[in-house]
Design an enzyme around this catalytic site. Structure first.
Site, mmCIF file in Angstrom:
data_model
loop_
_atom_site.group_PDB
_atom_site.id
_atom_site.type_symbol
_atom_site.label_atom_id
_atom_site.label_comp_id
_atom_site.label_asym_id
_atom_site.label_seq_id
_atom_site.Cartn_x
_atom_site.Cartn_y
_atom_site.Cartn_z
ATOM 1 N N ASP A 168 -3.318 -5.886 2.801
ATOM 2 C CA ASP A 168 -2.989 -6.975 3.733
ATOM 3 C C ASP A 168 -1.517 -7.369 3.695
ATOM 4 O O ASP A 168 -1.171 -8.543 3.869
ATOM 5 C CB ASP A 168 -3.854 -8.222 3.457
ATOM 6 C CG ASP A 168 -5.335 -7.909 3.582
ATOM 7 O OD1 ASP A 168 -5.681 -7.068 4.430
ATOM 8 O OD2 ASP A 168 -6.130 -8.495 2.835
ATOM 9 N N LYS A 221 0.801 -3.978 7.066
ATOM 10 C CA LYS A 221 1.069 -2.553 7.380
ATOM 11 C C LYS A 221 0.828 -2.281 8.855
ATOM 12 O O LYS A 221 1.607 -1.583 9.511
ATOM 13 C CB LYS A 221 0.129 -1.634 6.572
ATOM 14 C CG LYS A 221 0.272 -1.752 5.079
ATOM 15 C CD LYS A 221 -0.789 -0.949 4.350
ATOM 16 C CE LYS A 221 -2.199 -1.482 4.499
ATOM 17 N NZ LYS A 221 -2.442 -2.791 3.861
ATOM 18 N N GLY A 262 -8.528 -3.953 7.416
ATOM 19 C CA GLY A 262 -8.438 -4.777 8.620
ATOM 20 C C GLY A 262 -6.966 -4.966 8.910
ATOM 21 O O GLY A 262 -6.227 -5.461 8.068
ATOM 22 N N HIS A 263 -6.516 -4.491 10.040
ATOM 23 C CA HIS A 263 -5.089 -4.550 10.368
ATOM 24 C C HIS A 263 -4.888 -5.358 11.638
ATOM 25 O O HIS A 263 -5.499 -5.055 12.663
ATOM 26 C CB HIS A 263 -4.534 -3.134 10.589
ATOM 27 C CG HIS A 263 -4.720 -2.252 9.392
ATOM 28 N ND1 HIS A 263 -4.756 -0.882 9.478
ATOM 29 C CD2 HIS A 263 -4.884 -2.547 8.082
ATOM 30 C CE1 HIS A 263 -4.926 -0.382 8.263
ATOM 31 N NE2 HIS A 263 -5.020 -1.367 7.406
ATOM 32 N N ARG A 273 -20.287 16.149 -4.264
ATOM 33 C CA ARG A 273 -20.533 17.316 -3.394
ATOM 34 C C ARG A 273 -21.899 17.277 -2.714
ATOM 35 O O ARG A 273 -22.535 18.297 -2.512
ATOM 36 C CB ARG A 273 -20.319 18.622 -4.191
ATOM 37 C CG ARG A 273 -18.869 18.774 -4.591
ATOM 38 C CD ARG A 273 -18.679 19.724 -5.718
ATOM 39 N NE ARG A 273 -19.280 19.225 -6.936
ATOM 40 C CZ ARG A 273 -19.317 19.894 -8.075
ATOM 41 N NH1 ARG A 273 -18.802 21.104 -8.147
ATOM 42 N NH2 ARG A 273 -19.864 19.375 -9.142
ATOM 43 N N ARG A 303 -7.877 -15.532 0.840
ATOM 44 C CA ARG A 303 -7.141 -14.619 -0.041
ATOM 45 C C ARG A 303 -6.516 -15.397 -1.195
ATOM 46 O O ARG A 303 -6.063 -16.528 -1.013
ATOM 47 C CB ARG A 303 -6.045 -13.896 0.756
ATOM 48 C CG ARG A 303 -6.623 -12.952 1.804
ATOM 49 C CD ARG A 303 -5.515 -12.331 2.650
ATOM 50 N NE ARG A 303 -6.065 -11.467 3.704
ATOM 51 C CZ ARG A 303 -5.475 -11.240 4.869
ATOM 52 N NH1 ARG A 303 -4.309 -11.798 5.155
ATOM 53 N NH2 ARG A 303 -6.030 -10.443 5.750
ATOM 54 N N CYS A 319 6.499 -11.692 6.141
ATOM 55 C CA CYS A 319 6.103 -13.087 5.888
ATOM 56 C C CYS A 319 7.170 -13.921 5.187
ATOM 57 O O CYS A 319 6.842 -14.869 4.452
ATOM 58 C CB CYS A 319 4.806 -13.141 5.077
ATOM 59 S SG CYS A 319 3.414 -12.375 5.894
ATOM 60 N N GLY A 350 7.402 -13.373 11.306
ATOM 61 C CA GLY A 350 6.242 -13.759 12.103
ATOM 62 C C GLY A 350 5.426 -12.528 12.415
ATOM 63 O O GLY A 350 5.898 -11.400 12.230
HETATM 64 P P1 GDP Z 1 -2.587 -5.019 6.823
HETATM 65 O O1 GDP Z 1 -3.987 -4.866 6.337
HETATM 66 O O2 GDP Z 1 -1.571 -4.597 5.804
HETATM 67 O O3 GDP Z 1 -2.349 -4.370 8.145
HETATM 68 O O4 GDP Z 1 -2.348 -6.587 7.004
HETATM 69 P P2 GDP Z 1 -3.343 -7.628 7.733
HETATM 70 O O5 GDP Z 1 -3.136 -7.519 9.188
HETATM 71 O O6 GDP Z 1 -4.719 -7.523 7.203
HETATM 72 O O7 GDP Z 1 -2.783 -8.999 7.154
HETATM 73 C C1 GDP Z 1 -1.495 -9.436 7.379
HETATM 74 C C2 GDP Z 1 -1.559 -10.828 8.033
HETATM 75 O O8 GDP Z 1 -0.286 -11.427 8.030
HETATM 76 C C3 GDP Z 1 -1.976 -10.761 9.493
HETATM 77 O O9 GDP Z 1 -2.716 -11.899 9.802
HETATM 78 C C4 GDP Z 1 -0.646 -10.747 10.232
HETATM 79 O O10 GDP Z 1 -0.722 -11.188 11.545
HETATM 80 C C5 GDP Z 1 0.156 -11.677 9.361
HETATM 81 N N1 GDP Z 1 1.597 -11.386 9.344
HETATM 82 C C6 GDP Z 1 2.191 -10.176 9.279
HETATM 83 N N2 GDP Z 1 3.521 -10.323 9.202
HETATM 84 C C7 GDP Z 1 3.774 -11.655 9.208
HETATM 85 C C8 GDP Z 1 4.965 -12.424 9.118
HETATM 86 O O11 GDP Z 1 6.082 -11.917 9.029
HETATM 87 N N3 GDP Z 1 4.817 -13.781 9.127
HETATM 88 C C9 GDP Z 1 3.605 -14.380 9.230
HETATM 89 N N4 GDP Z 1 3.547 -15.696 9.237
HETATM 90 N N5 GDP Z 1 2.460 -13.673 9.302
HETATM 91 C C10 GDP Z 1 2.548 -12.320 9.290
HETATM 92 P P1 IMO Z 2 -6.093 -3.339 4.269
HETATM 93 O O1 IMO Z 2 -5.916 -1.941 4.804
HETATM 94 C C1 IMO Z 2 -7.278 -6.017 1.055
HETATM 95 C C2 IMO Z 2 -10.358 -4.589 -1.703
HETATM 96 C C3 IMO Z 2 -11.658 -5.354 -1.659
HETATM 97 C C4 IMO Z 2 -12.093 -5.209 -3.105
HETATM 98 C C5 IMO Z 2 -11.659 -3.803 -3.446
HETATM 99 C C6 IMO Z 2 -12.768 -2.752 -3.328
HETATM 100 O O2 IMO Z 2 -6.516 -4.327 5.288
HETATM 101 O O3 IMO Z 2 -4.917 -3.752 3.473
HETATM 102 P P2 IMO Z 2 -13.986 -1.610 -1.248
HETATM 103 O O4 IMO Z 2 -14.818 -2.203 -0.165
HETATM 104 O O5 IMO Z 2 -12.805 -0.841 -0.773
HETATM 105 O O6 IMO Z 2 -14.788 -0.829 -2.239
HETATM 106 O O7 IMO Z 2 -13.419 -2.896 -2.082
HETATM 107 O O8 IMO Z 2 -10.618 -3.474 -2.552
HETATM 108 N N1 IMO Z 2 -9.906 -4.049 -0.398
HETATM 109 C C7 IMO Z 2 -8.927 -4.603 0.324
HETATM 110 N N2 IMO Z 2 -8.217 -5.738 0.129
HETATM 111 N N3 IMO Z 2 -6.998 -5.223 2.115
HETATM 112 C C8 IMO Z 2 -7.682 -4.071 2.312
HETATM 113 O O9 IMO Z 2 -7.377 -3.202 3.284
HETATM 114 C C9 IMO Z 2 -8.719 -3.729 1.406
HETATM 115 N N4 IMO Z 2 -9.584 -2.701 1.319
HETATM 116 C C10 IMO Z 2 -10.287 -2.903 0.203
HETATM 117 O O10 IMO Z 2 -11.460 -6.693 -1.302
HETATM 118 O O11 IMO Z 2 -11.362 -6.085 -3.922
HETATM 119 MG MG MG Z 3 -5.716 -6.021 6.095
#
Ligand code: GDP
Ligand code: IMO
Ligand code: MG
Length: 429
Positions: free
Chosen positions: A13, A16, A40-41, A144, A306, A332, A416
């Site tokens: 999170d 990316k 989740g992106h 396997r 989180r 952020c 942002g």
């Molecule tokens: P990912 O899993 O690495 O793709 O990240 P996520 O999308 O799950 O989580 C990142 C969160 O931070 C999302 O809600 C984004 O919209 C938010 N975000 C990303 N960059 C920024 C930033 O520069 N500032 C703020 N305030 N929020 C951000």
């Molecule tokens: P993105 O791509 C944050 C964490 C889970 C748990 C551990 C194992 O959005 O950054 P799993 O279901 O993979 O066996 O869970 O890994 N986890 C993540 N935490 N962002 C993720 O993906 C994650 N994918 C798995 O919360 O602690």
């Molecule tokens: Mg994520």
């Protein structure tokens, strides 16, 4: 033209998806190489807010193929839902391709995930997985006995493969969980239907990616999760079951390691973590609460709050070495406005000894007391900043301090979630 890879450098999170969306605008191909719908992106473009799980974050560039490669594990039910949701938003997905070698998640994997968490809880060691069946699907791959996307196209053999798997699962699952499962015949029919629907997209993606590289086109590799969730290098056992780190990009796609020359780490200006496990700089106080609420730090997939902590320089330096980062993106930065001081850990104290490396033992990590470098904060709103020079001096100093402790150059920072709120200091790619 070599490939670039974008890697999460904390516990996931880091933002990316947002960076991949931006970089993919100038790529000819984006490839998601590990994990599954545990990810989740979020991508924000103007007033459109898109949440992705398995579909690569380059999907908005319709001129570039979007590949889900062999290193991933695919739940066809959620993938088809994701495709449908995107299409309803007016986002086409006909440029998506899926590896015939990617492994498939079945309902028994999800039950097995549940079962393992129930058993671990009794032992006080719950991981807090996303409950998507990720670990069990990778277990079957390694054992396997896994079923791959190519198997969904072969009606002659699918049912007997599922039948064999069900026999194995009967030994692993409590009876009341096992009884929830459909029969091998029902599962085979359902998954053959998925195969029929997805057939136009299923192909040998390693060949596709290598062809693209051969034609000197730009290929962007998308890491999911984060380096500290890596099965080999993360905070084991509180990790995921794949290799989100740079090496995973090669095995997860079927391209040689020499094909990748840009290794871009993505982090936040602080740290977040969902799920259990050690977290030395965690702030279980009003600082953590303030950051969580300002940045809406709740899981995209599970909506869990989180955990939040200060920027961990020890962790980031370790991860930069593991991956061989050529560039770092710090997201952020806007979230830290309003703190009188901001902190970066530069070492840990464990049992009275100072260490500046990341220990393997989770017992040691639980005891680790961060040694902080405290810097003056800033109060200005950063969300409209367009260049490094426009940043308040203290925010500039904070970024310099991150570069110093991580020994990695910062090529961009963001203020942002919007695509336009990322400021490139050096051209990343
Ligand atoms: P990912 O899993 O690495 O793709 O990240 P996520 O999308 O799950 O989580 C990142 C969160 O931070 C999302 O809600 C984004 O919209 C938010 N975000 C990303 N960059 C920024 C930033 O520069 N500032 C703020 N305030 N929020 C951000
Ligand atoms: P993105 O791509 C944050 C964490 C889970 C748990 C551990 C194992 O959005 O950054 P799993 O279901 O993979 O066996 O869970 O890994 N986890 C993540 N935490 N962002 C993720 O993906 C994650 N994918 C798995 O919360 O602690
Ligand atoms: Mg994520």
């Amino acid at each position: 033209m070599p490939a670039a890879v974008v890697i999460g450098s904390q516990w996931g999170d880091e933002g990316k998806g947002k960076i991949i969306d931006r970089l993919s605008q100038s790529a000819q191909m984006t490839v998601r190489y590990s994990g599954g719908d545990n990810a989740g992106h979020s991508i924000v473009v103007g007033n459109q807010n898109i949440a992705l799980r398995l579909v690569p974050s380059g999907i908005l560039n319709h001129d570039a193929l979007c590949v889900i490669s062999n290193g991933t594990v695919i739940n066809p039910t959620t993938l088809l839902e994701e495709i449908k949701t995107l299409n309803q938003l007016g986002i086409p997905t006909d440029h998506l391709r899926i590896s015939d070698r990617a492994h498939v998640i079945f309902p028994y994997h999800i039950l097995q995930d549940q079962q393992q968490e129930i058993d671990r809880a009794k032992n006080g060691e719950k991981i807090g997985t996303t409950n998507k069946g990720i670990g069990p699907a990778y277990m079957d791959k390694m054992q396997r006995i896994g079923i791959r996307m190519v198997d969904l196209l072969e009606p002659e053999t699918l049912e007997s493969k599922i039948e064999f798997n069900l026999q194995q699962k009967k030994r692993l699952l409590d009876a009341e969980l096992f009884e929830q499962l459909p029969s091998a015949h029902e599962l085979a029919n359902q998954y053959l239907e998925f195969g029929k629907t997805l057939k136009p997209l299923i192909t040998d993606t390693s060949y596709l990616i290598n062809e693209e590289l051969h034609q000197e086109n730009k290929v962007l590799l998308e890491g999911a999760q984060g380096s500290m969730l890596d099965i080999d290098h993360g905070t084991y056992p509180f990790v995921t079951s794949s290799n989100p780190t740079a090496g995973g990009a090669s095995t997860g796609t079927g391209i040689g390691p020499k094909s990748v020359d840009h290794i871009i780490g993505v982090c936040k200006a602080y740290v977040s973590r969902v799920g259990a496990g050690p977290f030395p700089t965690e702030q279980l106080n009003s600082i953590g609460d303030q950051i969580r609420e300002t940045a809406h730090e709740y899981g995209t997939v599970t909506h869990r709050p989180r955990r939040i902590g200060w920027f961990d320089g020890v962790l980031l330096k370790y991860v930069s070495q593991l991956n061989g980062f050529t560039d770092l993106v710090v997201n952020c930065l806007d979230v830290l406005s309003g703190f009188e001081t901001v902190k970066i850990s530069t070492g840990y104290e464990v049992n009275g000894n100072k260490i500046n490396y990341y220990p393997a033992s989770d017992n040691l990590l639980e005891q680790a007391q961060p040694i902080y470098r405290e810097l003056p904060g800033w109060s200005e709103d950063l969300t409209q900043i367009k260049s490094f020079d426009e940043l308040p001096l203290n925010a500039q100093k904070f970024l310099h301090a991150i570069e110093e402790v991580t020994e990695t150059r910062i090529s961009a920072f963001s203020v942002g979630p919007d695509r336009e709120q990322t400021v490139e200091v050096n051209q990343i790619w």
